[in-house]
Structure formats: C-alpha cells, structure tokens
Design an enzyme around this catalytic site. Structure first.
Site, mmCIF file in Angstrom:
data_model
loop_
_atom_site.group_PDB
_atom_site.id
_atom_site.type_symbol
_atom_site.label_atom_id
_atom_site.label_comp_id
_atom_site.label_asym_id
_atom_site.label_seq_id
_atom_site.Cartn_x
_atom_site.Cartn_y
_atom_site.Cartn_z
ATOM 1 N N HIS A 173 -2.794 3.102 -4.610
ATOM 2 C CA HIS A 173 -2.243 2.562 -3.355
ATOM 3 C C HIS A 173 -0.819 2.044 -3.542
ATOM 4 C CE1 HIS A 173 -5.734 2.874 -0.666
ATOM 5 N NE2 HIS A 173 -6.477 2.628 -1.729
ATOM 6 N N GLU A 192 -9.606 2.565 -5.453
ATOM 7 C CA GLU A 192 -9.276 3.954 -5.123
ATOM 8 C C GLU A 192 -8.051 4.478 -5.871
ATOM 9 O OE1 GLU A 192 -10.985 4.164 -0.596
ATOM 10 O OE2 GLU A 192 -8.938 3.455 -0.821
ATOM 11 N N PHE A 203 -13.800 -4.704 9.904
ATOM 12 C CA PHE A 203 -13.509 -4.880 11.319
ATOM 13 C C PHE A 203 -12.575 -3.800 11.882
ATOM 14 C CE2 PHE A 203 -14.687 -9.681 11.852
ATOM 15 C CZ PHE A 203 -16.000 -9.360 11.544
ATOM 16 N N ASP A 251 0.859 -1.193 0.000
ATOM 17 C CA ASP A 251 0.000 0.000 0.000
ATOM 18 C C ASP A 251 0.888 1.233 0.000
ATOM 19 O OD1 ASP A 251 -2.290 1.818 0.437
ATOM 20 O OD2 ASP A 251 -3.347 -0.035 0.922
HETATM 21 C C1 TNX Z 1 -11.127 1.668 2.104
HETATM 22 S S1 TNX Z 1 -11.632 -1.198 1.024
HETATM 23 C C2 TNX Z 1 -10.002 1.081 1.537
HETATM 24 C C3 TNX Z 1 -8.799 0.911 2.361
HETATM 25 C C4 TNX Z 1 -8.914 1.573 3.698
HETATM 26 C C5 TNX Z 1 -10.289 1.295 4.288
HETATM 27 C C6 TNX Z 1 -10.485 1.825 5.669
HETATM 28 C C7 TNX Z 1 -10.650 -0.663 0.038
HETATM 29 C C8 TNX Z 1 -10.558 -1.463 -1.143
HETATM 30 N N1 TNX Z 1 -9.997 0.496 0.284
HETATM 31 O O1 TNX Z 1 -7.668 1.360 1.655
HETATM 32 O O2 TNX Z 1 -7.915 1.071 4.519
HETATM 33 O O3 TNX Z 1 -11.268 1.842 3.440
HETATM 34 O O4 TNX Z 1 -11.671 1.310 6.238
#
Ligand code: TNX
Length: 508
Positions: free
Chosen positions: A210, A277, A369, A138
C-alpha cells in the site's frame, strides 16, 4: 426533555429518583481514582449536578451523558432556547467495557479536509469512542507532511483522476484531479482537539505494501531492479498495487525518518505501521530482495516482511512506543511487542491473543462501514457485505473461543473501519458511519449480553425517540431508517458486493 431511558450507549446502571429540576449549567466535577479508568457517577438532584470520574476522561464521559439528558438541542453549536432545560433526578453509574473503542478513517483514498475531521472528532466524543485511527498513507495518496521528504506530499498527495465506484463495467472516471494533505500543524491541531475530548489519534503509515504513492514520489523506495519505478504515478483506481517498498537499508532508513516526524506529532502509545496486503511478486523477482533474504538467512518473502515489521517493532519500542499492525503481520512470525488489528474474520486475532499479544477486533465481516447498510438497490455504491444497523448492534468483539479463557483480556477493544474508495466526501462519510456508529458505540461501551440476546428493539426505540434527533442537531447526514434520501443515492456508479456475510462463529 429526553427521558433517562434514551441514553446511547446504554449506561451500566440508572437509578431514577423521581422528579425533575432545572439545569442552570453548573456541574460539580470531582476525580476519584477508586472508580477506575474512564468510569463515572453522575448525580442529578435538587441541590445540583455532580460528576465523579475515575479520571478526567470519566468526568468527560459523564458530561456526554448529561448532554444527552438535556435533550437533542444540547447537541447544537449554540443554545436556541433561553429557558433552562429540565433534568430528571437520578444517579447514573457507568464504565466502559473496553479500553479501545475505535474508529478508523481512511483519509488516503479520499482526502477529508481538516475541519471535517475535527467535526467527526466531536461525533466520536458524543458516542464515548476514544480512538481515532487515521489511515494516512496508501497507494492512492500520501496525506501527512514530512519535512525531510517534501515530495511525499508535493507528488504523493495528488492524483490526476479517480476511478468512480468499484468494479468493472461501466468503467467510469472522475476526471478531476484529487488530493490534499495535512500539514504538521494541522495534525497537531487534530491531536490536541481530540485530546481535549479524551480521544487518542493513532497514526498509520502503511508499509511495505500500500505504498505506491510514496514510490511515485521517491522512485528509489521501490523495487527498481524489476520495475521502472520512475514511471509510476499515484494510483488512480482501486485494488491492491503490486508496487511495494524494497526491503533495502536505504528504504528502512527513509521510513525511520518518516516515523521520527510521526512520533513528534502523535503522542499515542500505539503507532500503526499497516503491514496488510503486501503482494510479494516484486520481491520474488527482484535480485536485490532475494539477496536480502539470503543474507538474513530467511526462508521466504513472508519472513522478509516479518523481518521488516520486527525491525520497526524494535525501533518503536526503543522510543517508548508500541507497534500495531493488520493481522497479516502474523505471517512469517509476529514481532514480540506487536499488537494486532484483526480484520479478516476473528482467526488472526484469536491466534495473536492466545500467543499473548494485544488485539483490537475489527473484522470486515462485521464492522467495515464502507460496506452497504441494506440490500436495497438504492444504497449509494453497492460495496461489500450487508452490515445492517442490527448486525452492528449484535457485533461481539470477543469470540466464543476466547470468552472465559485467560486470553480473553488480550482483546483490548474493537474498531469500526471506514475505507473510502467509494466514499468521496464528508456527506458520504456521515452516511456510511451513521447510524451504525451509534450501535457500535453501545457494543463496545455497554455491558450487553451475548449477540443473540441483545435487545435490538430497545436500541431502535432509543434511536427513534432521541438519538436521531441528536444526530440531526449535530448536523450529521446519517442514513435514515427507511433508506437513503434521493440525494444520498448514486445511481449508475458500479460497485462490488461480496454476497451475504454469514452471522456465525464458524470462521472465528
Ligand atoms: C481491505 S482492511 C483493505 C483496505 C481496503 C478495504 C476495503 C485492510 C487492512 N485492507 O485496503 O480499503 O479492504 O473494504
């Protein structure tokens, strides 16, 4: 001795025969494929204990049920009582509802040492969960040794300091450097340890978003024509980094090299490539990315991301593997062989299932969680929506819009995800995961009625009379039913609450 009625997850059928007898440790284990994958029949009778499994995994799950029947001390590392335990005479017939019963651990935001991961694998096995998804890369850290690109861990596995909590004020930092990574042999060990417990480890290498830790290690992976990527470090705070991978051939070749080593370590059929994202601002500004869009005849940046995902879909398929990614991989068109991990409500999962793709449901509104377990202000680090033990017990992976349709079976299972921005240690992982993981295990294994008709009172009774004692014996620092112990609180650490999640299907 615990009673046969206290099993978690609840089996399909339990037939008590009356009476009890001593367990001398011997089990007749037989495989009979007519039982079906992961199914088992456990018989305890005066002439001994027999487990018939549909496969070796079924035998193993039968052994987990037997362990629960032995009582909580069977979950200790060594026997503390020389006297044989008494077992009730009975037959248990059991099989899982879903093939994918997963748990995701984010070891990128906070590194979890290898031995803690192995211990967590034991906890998953005790709950008949069979997938451990490791989020290995990440913005804030790269955790897997890649021999041909050593700087991924030399540089990418370390950050100088860490944002404490999530949210603005007060802006607090843990000024200690943080980091760590798994060597390839560590990962081989984790994979083998999990395989002995019939758990598949699914690796995730997140791209093209990420990825700031990778760009910090190898600046040529980023969009150098719009940012000075050589000046980027590993990200020290939370949120989504705008610094994403470039869509150039050199970047793709780099990640093919990474994935070659990943495939060598992880036999899992599914390989997770993230896809979530990915902010597109750099691509919008980058002449190189725009040239790529034009050259490939694509409409926009979403299609460019889709083109990258399709590339890896084909690349993995050619090597006998399957791509799985977060539901953003639907944007710009889903790659033909891809499976979808649905985290934003149920919508993406429903669309993917209807289009004939396999889906793992893990909506953040239900089974994230890292989100708090109650609205008690003493919860450590207020973050996310409130997901109580009862909420998780009522989690239903198949939304009504799919139930009873031919697409229903595309939902191959579900997963609980533990992101670790505000979860910095093994004790915090335990606290956020338990007891909710026990409720989740029952929701994905057992043949429960619809969410509204589930008998939470009975589940809570089994927790109170048996399962908390099993977790104690395992040494798991769960959240007690009455709220956090004083030492489990984190007063003063800022967070970010999402308000209350509405338990309705309107967003499904
Ligand atoms: C969303 S779930 C994200 C993560 C974050 C998380 C925090 C996802 C695919 N992306 O990068 O850590 O929310 O709840």
């Amino acid at each position: 001795m615990s009673s046969e009625a206290n099993l978690i997850p609840a089996p399909r059928r339990v037939e008590p025969h009356g009476g009890v007898g001593p367990f001398l440790g011997e089990v007749r284990a037989i495989v009979d494929t007519t039982l079906g994958p992961e199914a088992y029949r456990l018989t305890v009778a005066a002439d001994g204990v027999e487990i018939v499994g549909g496969d070796e995994a079924g035998v193993f799950w039968g052994r987990q049920t037997l362990r629960q029947l032995q009582g909580p001390d069977a979950f200790r590392q060594a026997s503390i009582d020389p006297a044989p335990t008494e077992l009730p005479y009975l037959t248990v017939e059991d099989a899982p509802r879903f093939a994918w019963r997963g748990f995701m651990l984010d070891v990128a935001r906070h590194f979890l040492p290898k031995d803690d991961v192995l211990r967590f694998v034991d906890a998953l096995a005790a709950h008949k969960l069979n997938v451990l998804h490791l989020h290995l890369t990440d913005d804030q850290g790269w955790r897997i040794e890649i021999k041909r690109h050593p700087k991924l861990t030399e540089v990418g596995a370390w950050r100088p300091r860490t944002k404490l909590g999530w949210g603005g004020e007060p802006l607090l930092w843990d000024e200690r450097p943080h980091g760590g990574f798994y060597t390839q042999d560590d990962l081989r060990e984790i994979v083998a340890y999990a395989a002995e417990r019939h758990i598949t480890v699914v690796p995730e290498i997140d791209l093209p978003g990420h990825s700031q830790a990778a760009v910090a290690a190898y600046p040529e992976l980023g969009n150098r024509d719009v940012v000075d990527t050589a000046a980027l470090g590993v990200k020290t705070d939370w949120g989504i980094s705008p610094h994403v991978l470039s869509p150039l051939d050199s970047t793709i070749a780099f990640y093919e090299g990474v994935l070659e080593e990943v495939l060598d370590l992880f036999p899992s059929r599914f390989v997770h490539i993230g896809g979530d994202e990915c902010l597109k601002d750099e691509w919008r500004k980058s002449p190189a990315a725009q040239a790529r869009i034009a050259e490939l005849g694509l409409a926009d940046e979403d299609e460019l991301q889709s083109w990258m995902i399709r590339h890896f879909d084909r690349w993995l398929a050619a090597r006998g593997r399957r791509l799985i990614g977060w539901d953003e991989i639907l944007q710009g068109g889903l790659a033909p062989g891809a499976a979808v991990m649905c985290w934003r409500w149920y919508r993406g999962g429903v669309a993917a299932a209807e289009a004939g793709h396999d889906v793992v449901m893990c909506p953040q509104q239900e089974v994230y969680f890292d989100h708090v377990q109650s609205d008690d202000p003493r919860e450590p680090v207020p973050f996310g929506w409130v997901h109580t033990l009862e909420d998780v017990y009522r989690f239903e992976p198949v939304p009504p819009s799919l139930a009873g349709t031919p697409h229903e079976t595309r939902v191959i299972g579900a997963q609980a995800n533990l992101w670790t921005e505000v979860v910095e240690s093994r004790a915090r992982v335990d606290y956020q995961a338990f007891p909710r993981l026990a409720a989740f295990a029952e929701a994905v294994w057992s043949d429960l009625p619809g969410p509204g008709d589930r008998d939470f009172a009975d589940f809570a009774r089994r927790m109170d009379t048996a399962h908390y004692a099993r977790l104690d014996a395992l040494g798991i620092a769960y959240r007690p039913p009455g709220g956090p112990h004083p030492w489990q609180r984190r007063p003063g650490i800022p967070g970010r609450m999402h308000g209350s999640a509405r338990k309705t299907w309107e967003n499904a």
